[in-house]
Design a protein around this motif. Structure first.
Motif, PDB file in Angstrom:
ATOM      1  N   ARG A 161       0.812  -1.216   0.000  1.00  0.00           N
ATOM      2  CA  ARG A 161       0.000   0.000   0.000  1.00  0.00           C
ATOM      3  C   ARG A 161       0.844   1.264   0.000  1.00  0.00           C
ATOM      4  N   ILE A 162       1.978   1.254   0.703  1.00  0.00           N
ATOM      5  CA  ILE A 162       2.773   2.477   0.835  1.00  0.00           C
ATOM      6  C   ILE A 162       3.929   2.529  -0.165  1.00  0.00           C
ATOM      7  N   HIS A 163       3.913   1.672  -1.155  1.00  0.00           N
ATOM      8  CA  HIS A 163       5.101   1.524  -1.996  1.00  0.00           C
ATOM      9  C   HIS A 163       5.069   2.361  -3.276  1.00  0.00           C
ATOM     10  N   ALA A 164       6.190   2.220  -4.017  1.00  0.00           N
ATOM     11  CA  ALA A 164       6.459   3.118  -5.140  1.00  0.00           C
ATOM     12  C   ALA A 164       5.627   2.804  -6.382  1.00  0.00           C
ATOM     13  N   ILE A 165       5.344   3.861  -7.133  1.00  0.00           N
ATOM     14  CA  ILE A 165       4.704   3.696  -8.449  1.00  0.00           C
ATOM     15  C   ILE A 165       5.589   4.249  -9.550  1.00  0.00           C
ATOM     16  N   LEU A 166       6.686   4.894  -9.178  1.00  0.00           N
ATOM     17  CA  LEU A 166       7.573   5.488 -10.179  1.00  0.00           C
ATOM     18  C   LEU A 166       9.020   5.062  -9.908  1.00  0.00           C
ATOM     19  N   GLY A 167       9.711   4.694 -10.966  1.00  0.00           N
ATOM     20  CA  GLY A 167      11.153   4.457 -10.860  1.00  0.00           C
ATOM     21  C   GLY A 167      11.551   3.239 -10.050  1.00  0.00           C
ATOM     22  N   TRP A 177      10.798  12.644  -5.949  1.00  0.00           N
ATOM     23  CA  TRP A 177      10.580  12.512  -7.405  1.00  0.00           C
ATOM     24  C   TRP A 177      10.294  13.865  -8.027  1.00  0.00           C
ATOM     25  N   ARG A 178      11.347  14.495  -8.513  1.00  0.00           N
ATOM     26  CA  ARG A 178      11.143  15.756  -9.225  1.00  0.00           C
ATOM     27  C   ARG A 178      11.024  15.442 -10.706  1.00  0.00           C
ATOM     28  N   ASP A 179      10.070  16.083 -11.358  1.00  0.00           N
ATOM     29  CA  ASP A 179       9.845  15.792 -12.773  1.00  0.00           C
ATOM     30  C   ASP A 179      10.032  17.072 -13.582  1.00  0.00           C
ATOM     31  N   GLN A 180      11.198  17.206 -14.202  1.00  0.00           N
ATOM     32  CA  GLN A 180      11.495  18.442 -14.938  1.00  0.00           C
ATOM     33  C   GLN A 180      10.770  18.505 -16.274  1.00  0.00           C
ATOM     34  N   GLU A 181      10.453  17.350 -16.833  1.00  0.00           N
ATOM     35  CA  GLU A 181       9.657  17.365 -18.072  1.00  0.00           C
ATOM     36  C   GLU A 181       8.277  17.955 -17.802  1.00  0.00           C
ATOM     37  N   ALA A 182       7.716  17.544 -16.676  1.00  0.00           N
ATOM     38  CA  ALA A 182       6.404  18.098 -16.308  1.00  0.00           C
ATOM     39  C   ALA A 182       6.523  19.595 -16.019  1.00  0.00           C
ATOM     40  N   GLU A 183       7.598  19.966 -15.394  1.00  0.00           N
ATOM     41  CA  GLU A 183       7.810  21.400 -15.122  1.00  0.00           C
ATOM     42  C   GLU A 183       7.864  22.186 -16.434  1.00  0.00           C
ATOM     43  N   LYS A 232       1.729  13.899 -17.363  1.00  0.00           N
ATOM     44  CA  LYS A 232       3.129  13.605 -17.699  1.00  0.00           C
ATOM     45  C   LYS A 232       3.821  12.856 -16.552  1.00  0.00           C
ATOM     46  N   VAL A 233       3.579  13.334 -15.350  1.00  0.00           N
ATOM     47  CA  VAL A 233       4.254  12.712 -14.191  1.00  0.00           C
ATOM     48  C   VAL A 233       3.866  11.239 -14.058  1.00  0.00           C
ATOM     49  N   VAL A 234       2.575  10.947 -14.202  1.00  0.00           N
ATOM     50  CA  VAL A 234       2.144   9.565 -13.953  1.00  0.00           C
ATOM     51  C   VAL A 234       2.179   8.688 -15.201  1.00  0.00           C
ATOM     52  N   GLU A 235       2.676   9.276 -16.305  1.00  0.00           N
ATOM     53  CA  GLU A 235       2.710   8.555 -17.577  1.00  0.00           C
ATOM     54  C   GLU A 235       3.372   7.181 -17.431  1.00  0.00           C
ATOM     55  N   SER A 236       4.485   7.156 -16.704  1.00  0.00           N
ATOM     56  CA  SER A 236       5.231   5.896 -16.600  1.00  0.00           C
ATOM     57  C   SER A 236       4.955   5.163 -15.295  1.00  0.00           C
ATOM     58  N   ALA A 237       3.925   5.604 -14.567  1.00  0.00           N
ATOM     59  CA  ALA A 237       3.674   5.005 -13.250  1.00  0.00           C
ATOM     60  C   ALA A 237       3.175   3.568 -13.382  1.00  0.00           C
TER      61      ALA A 237
END
Lengths: 743, 340
Positions: free
Chosen positions: B146-152, B270-276, B295-300
């Motif tokens: 439940r508390i785990h990662a969705i990115l990277g 998780w900083r997302d410069q593409e989204a920025e 954009k941020v969750v695209e690869s989630a």
């Protein structure tokens, strides 16, 4: 006692100063000379066999005294009955370190004893143990079709009554009907104080045991039966408790292990559990419930069906009353109730605040809300239309029942009339607002209990009973009852508890302490009063000569004639004039079964809740709770209110946060600490209010008290669930309502 | 817990030297995490180098116009520092969203970066964990996550970094100053923490024996338009399921600069410069925010119990950007982040 000086008055805890100044000593805080420390080694697997304990490796560490395991534990009592404590369920009780079998994850499998706590902890961390793992089953979902009806339940458990009427046909033919499954996972008690015992070794087979328990007598019975000790030489003491909630009804393995080590090493030993190990024993069981309700065109209930299946261990049949309440809370002629257990490779569940009822009332009261919505009736109106004037399970009238007043007074105070019945119709800013309500019922029970009283020439009264105060306020209400009965100032009365040298009392559970021990305290003080009167009448020129006990009253430190209060003697003078240094007596109070047999005795409540929901995130904020409680006479509105406040917080917890999550790969609870097993913090709690609807009841016991330890929890989780539905239109039927269930 | 020795250093060079002279040594500041790990038998240092006497508690201006946060300033002192409140309210909000007052009073800034994941399996030595014991497997994949990662995340590890403070530091593009056996160096915040890959046992890019001495905040603090939004299972003393640090610079309705970092979703802040970049030069509208969020969750990727985080993160990003654009968060609103 038409007018009172102490009973019914808000009174601060008499044990409060000791608790907040640290003067109160808890079981694991007693320091005795030459103490050794035990550390429990817990099984990392859920099922299998221990093939080898490499004790020799850690015994080589200087300061390590012994490693106890099944490989070296001495022969103890052989029969199951020796291990059965006073409140054990049916089956074969778990015996720590008895055999090589591992029956549940985190099972205590060894105790490392060393000269210091740190050394014992280190040694246990390097103790190698070899296992043969076996396949386990910890998932109740896999056992849905293997439920069985328990044979022997624990005391207080009642099998569901047989069906009445024609529940299947009535449900089919009902104007409106619903059927749903309701679920909650396992929950652990998590009292602040962890289990621990300090065992003082006082010579051959003579022990003083300081143990965290809700019943010193139960622990003494358990230990003496297993270890062959005499009761005189096994004194058990527990004066303060940092929360119990049912987890301390049965003796924990910590006290077994500490006593074992003490007897073997002939030394004082302390064993304390870790927070993680607090998840290694009893818990509120993971329960699956199925409810079917149907209504007639006039909004009366046509049928109620409620079935529950919950987990138990492989070795004991833990039972609680989950479904019975559904046959007595509402008037209905067609009722079918079912109750089954499923055996899993877990430790035996255990009573947790309002055991069974907290579970059952959640399902029934959410179903009632769904039924009211389906039938287009206001939820309170729906309950009033189906109000039970008698207990249909038992076919008896209630000794008292002001639930209707709880509905009316609670609704008025809460502002229920502001509720737009349409879900999703109320908003505050960008949040949805919901109002929900629910209620519950709990037993009013009196058990046999004894107390002793000693009045000394200085006018001080000491009263004692081997009961417990798990935070409920027992010290305070017993002091009030004694002061009231003998007309003494509160400051002149001391109440002591939690020591097997005192007169016997039952475990503190079931909300029965106020009724049971309270009646004993009242009775023993009345006995002192009779002795006092006799002595007073022997005084020269006594104005009380010839008066019967009914003709006098004990008020303001005096005995005086009811009809002529100016004719009085000072209690302190009575003893001094008599030449006695003290008056002492003990007595026990037993329930008046003749009177009680013709009635059904219960407390009731109605809970009203306001929630705000941020719909985008599914976050639920319980902004207001009002709990209207009818529980007989309220001895102390302050401590009683605190009990209900605690229950409400727990209900919020049950609704939104609590769940011990089992990873079935490992058959192990994974969130076994305070960080990840969530209970509310201050920031989660907003306005909560308690309303007592007092009842006159001379059937339940001489004090007219029903107890408030458990009733306050009932209905809270259901009312929140119902409020969330009202706010969002989404019905959650499995607790807790995590935000993702509303996304 | 294993036996260990302890020493207390008064100078950075002494601390580094003492650490290097003991095999298996570890630094200890506030101790709010390492002591837990030692008690759980997860961390087994042979020697602890106490840092609390080091002269690293100051919070002072940098020559470049930014602010230097001493590594040993406590989280509480940092959050309530007047300059932090005035110039970096995003950091104030993020720190106050984390832990409890008691923990923030003990925990240090350096230690906040060094805290380890709260993955259940990492903490429980009865279960496999590649981070705790490389090669033992990952209990969380296929388990309760439940508390785990969705990115990277990787096939080795799906743990998350638990910090709130670090999410703001990532968004503010802080610099981590370290001192070690080979001297001093500065590490851009984004390069400090690592993704798990095949070496989940390494949380960050510190070399052995290196010690954090300070954190440099650049001059730009986004003090007008910011938001730290934290979603969790209770309102305090709970780690983020998803948190978002959003910071905007606006010219009228046009976004001229933007920062976006997430917590609770990855092995590192998780900083997302593409989204920025999708935000910069665009009007501050829900549509713009939604594009950045997408954009941020695209690869989630979800792992079962945490699938909900993908949608939750998307919504939280949009809300946080909206709050930032409205300028509706203020450093004094301590509970704002807990009542989204």
């Amino acid at each position: 006692m038409s007018t009172t000086n102490y009973i019914g008055k808000p009174t601060s805890r008499v044990d409060g100063p000791a608790k907040v100044t640290g003067a109160a000593t808890y079981a694991a805080e007693f320091h005795v000379p030459n103490m050794a420390y035990g550390w429990v080694v817990s099984s990392p697997i859920a099922k299998g066999r221990i093939t080898k304990v490499h004790a020799d490796e850690v015994l080589a560490i200087p300061g390590v005294l012994e490693v106890f395991s099944h490989e070296n534990v001495p022969g103890l009592a052989w029969f199951d009955r020796n291990y059965k404590d006073d409140v054990a369920p049916g089956g074969s009780p778990f015996r720590p370190l008895h055999e090589d079998k591992i029956k549940f994850n985190q099972q205590p499998i060894a105790l490392v004893v060393a000269e210091t706590l740190e050394l014992a902890r280190y040694a246990s961390s390097v103790l190698r143990i070899d296992y043969e793992e076996e396949a386990h089953e910890t998932d109740i979902e896999a056992k849905r079709d293997e439920g069985f009806e328990p044979g022997r339940g624990k005391s207080g458990w009642m099998p569901p009554p047989p069906p009445r009427g024609n529940p299947d046909q009535a449900w089919e033919e009902a104007e409106h009907h619903i059927e749903h499954e309701y679920v909650h996972g396992a929950q652990h008690h998590n009292p602040m104080e962890m289990y621990g015992a300090t065992v003082e070794w006082r010579g051959d087979k003579k022990l003083t045991v300081y143990d965290k328990t809700q019943g010193v007598v139960n622990v003494q019975n358990y230990l003496t039966k297993i270890f062959g000790l005499s009761k005189d030489d096994c004194r058990v003491i527990n004066q303060y408790m940092g929360g119990g909630f049912g987890s301390g009804l049965r003796p924990q393995y910590s006290v077994f292990l500490a006593v074992l080590a003490s007897l073997e090493l002939k030394r004082s030993v302390r064993v304390t559990l870790t927070r993680q190990q607090m998840f290694s024993f009893g818990h509120r069981p993971h329960t699956l419930q199925y409810v079917k309700l149907g209504t007639n065109p006039d909004g009366t209930l046509a049928a109620i069906q409620h079935h529950a299946l919950h987990e138990t261990s492989q070795f004991e049949e833990y039972t609680e009353n989950v479904v019975n309440w559904s046959g007595m809370l509402y008037q209905c002629e067609n009722v079918k109730l079912g109750y089954q257990l499923a055996k899993l490779d877990v430790f035996t569940p255990q009573d947790m605040r309002a055991p069974g009822a907290a579970t059952g009332s959640f399902a029934l009261e959410v179903a009632m809300d769904e039924m009211a919505a389906a039938a287009g009736i206001d939820p309170i109106d729906f309950r009033i239309r189906n109000y039970a004037e008698e207990d249909q399970n038992a076919g008896k009238p209630f000794s008292s029942k002001r639930l209707r007043d709880c509905y009316h007074q609670g609704a008025a105070k809460f502002g229920w009339d502001q509720r737009n019945p349409q879900p999703r119709s109320m908003r505050k800013g960008n949040r949805l607002v919901g109002y929900g309500m629910a209620g519950g019922v709990w037993d009013a029970t009196q058990k046999k209990a004894a107390a002793k009283a000693t009045l000394t020439a200085d006018g001080k009264l000491l009263v004692s009973s081997a009961t417990a105060d798990i935070g409920t306020g027992t010290y305070t209400i017993m002091t009030q009852i004694a002061a009231e009965t003998l007309g003494l100032p509160l400051e002149a009365v001391t109440f002591k508890l939690g020591d097997t040298d005192m007169p016997e009392a039952p475990v503190q559970g079931g909300s029965w302490t106020a009724a049971s021990v309270g009646s004993a305290v009242k009775s023993v003080c009345e006995a002192i009063g009779e002795k006092l009167l006799k002595l007073a009448q022997k005084m020269e020129g006594s104005p009380l000569k010839g008066a019967s006990i009914d003709e006098v009253e004990f008020v303001n430190g005096q005995i005086r004639l009811r009809q002529d209060p100016d004719n009085a003697v000072v209690i302190r003078d009575v003893l001094q004039a008599s030449g006695e240094t003290k008056l002492e007596t003990d007595t026990s109070a037993t329930p008046n079964l003749l009177k009680q047999a013709t009635h059904s005795m219960h407390s009731h409540n109605a809970v009203f809740v306001e929630v705000e929901v941020d719909e985008e995130f599914g976050t639920v904020h319980v902004t207001r709770v009002l709990n209207a409680v009818a529980a007989g006479r309220i001895l102390n509105p302050k401590t009683a209110r605190s009990q209900v406040l605690g229950s409400i917080v727990w209900g919020i917890s049950m609704a939104l946060m609590e769940e011990t999550v089992m990873d079935h790969q490992f058959g192990r609870y994974m969130n076994h600490n305070y960080s990840e097993y969530h209970i509310p913090v201050q920031a989660d709690i907003n306005d909560i209010e308690v309303l007592f609807v007092e009842e006159e009841d001379d059937v339940v016991n001489p004090l007219g008290v029903k107890g408030v330890g458990e009733i306050g929890l009932l209905g809270v989780a259901a009312a929140i669930t119902n409020a969330v539905y009202h706010a969002t239109g989404k019905r959650v039927r499995d607790l807790p309502i995590y935000l993702d269930k509303l996304l | 817990m294993n036996p260990f020795t302890y020493s207390s250093a008064t100078a950075v060079e002494d601390a580094v030297r003492d650490n290097a002279s003991h095999e298996g040594a570890a630094y200890i500041g506030g101790g709010t995490n390492i002591l837990d790990l030692m008690k759980e038998n997860v961390a087994r240092p042979t020697h602890l180098v106490g840092l609390n006497k080091l002269p690293l508690t100051a919070i002072e201006p940098t020559p470049e116009g930014g602010l230097r946060l001493g590594a040993l300033a406590t989280n509480a002192d940092t959050a309530w520092n007047e300059e932090v409140k005035r110039r970096y309210p995003l950091l104030n909000q993020a720190i106050l969203a984390g832990a409890s007052p008691q923990l923030r009073n003990m925990a240090t800034n350096g230690g906040n970066l060094m805290q380890r994941t709260r993955c259940y399996y990492f903490y429980d030595t009865a279960t496999p964990c590649n981070k705790r014991e490389p090669g033992s497997g990952c209990g969380a994949i296929g388990g309760f996550n439940r508390i785990h990662a969705i990115l990277g995340a990787s096939e080795q590890c799906i743990a998350t970094h638990p910090s709130d403070m670090c999410i703001a530091l990532a968004a503010l593009a802080a610099t981590v100053r370290v001192s070690g056996p080979n001297g001093e160096r500065a590490i851009p915040f984004e390069d400090f923490h690592r993704l798990p890959g095949n070496t989940p046992e390494r949380d960050n890019n510190l070399e052995p024996g290196e010690l954090i001495t300070g954190l440099d905040l650049p001059a730009k603090g986004f003090e007008k338009n910011f938001s730290y939004l934290k979603l969790r299972d209770r309102n305090s003393y709970a780690f983020a399921l998803v948190s978002v640090a959003a910071a905007l610079e606006l010219d009228g309705d046009t976004i001229t600069d933007a920062r976006l970092a997430l917590g609770g979703v990855a092995h590192k802040p998780w900083r997302d410069q593409e989204a920025e970049n999708l935000l910069k030069g665009q009007p501050a509208t829900p549509e713009t925010f939604a594009r950045a969020a997408a954009k941020v969750v695209e690869s989630a990727q979800g792992y079962g119990s945490n699938n909900f985080k993908i949608e939750l993160a998307r919504r939280a990003i949009v809300r946080a950007l909206k709050q930032a654009a409205e300028g509706s968060q203020h450093a004094s609103d301590v509970f704002l982040n807990s009542n989204p």
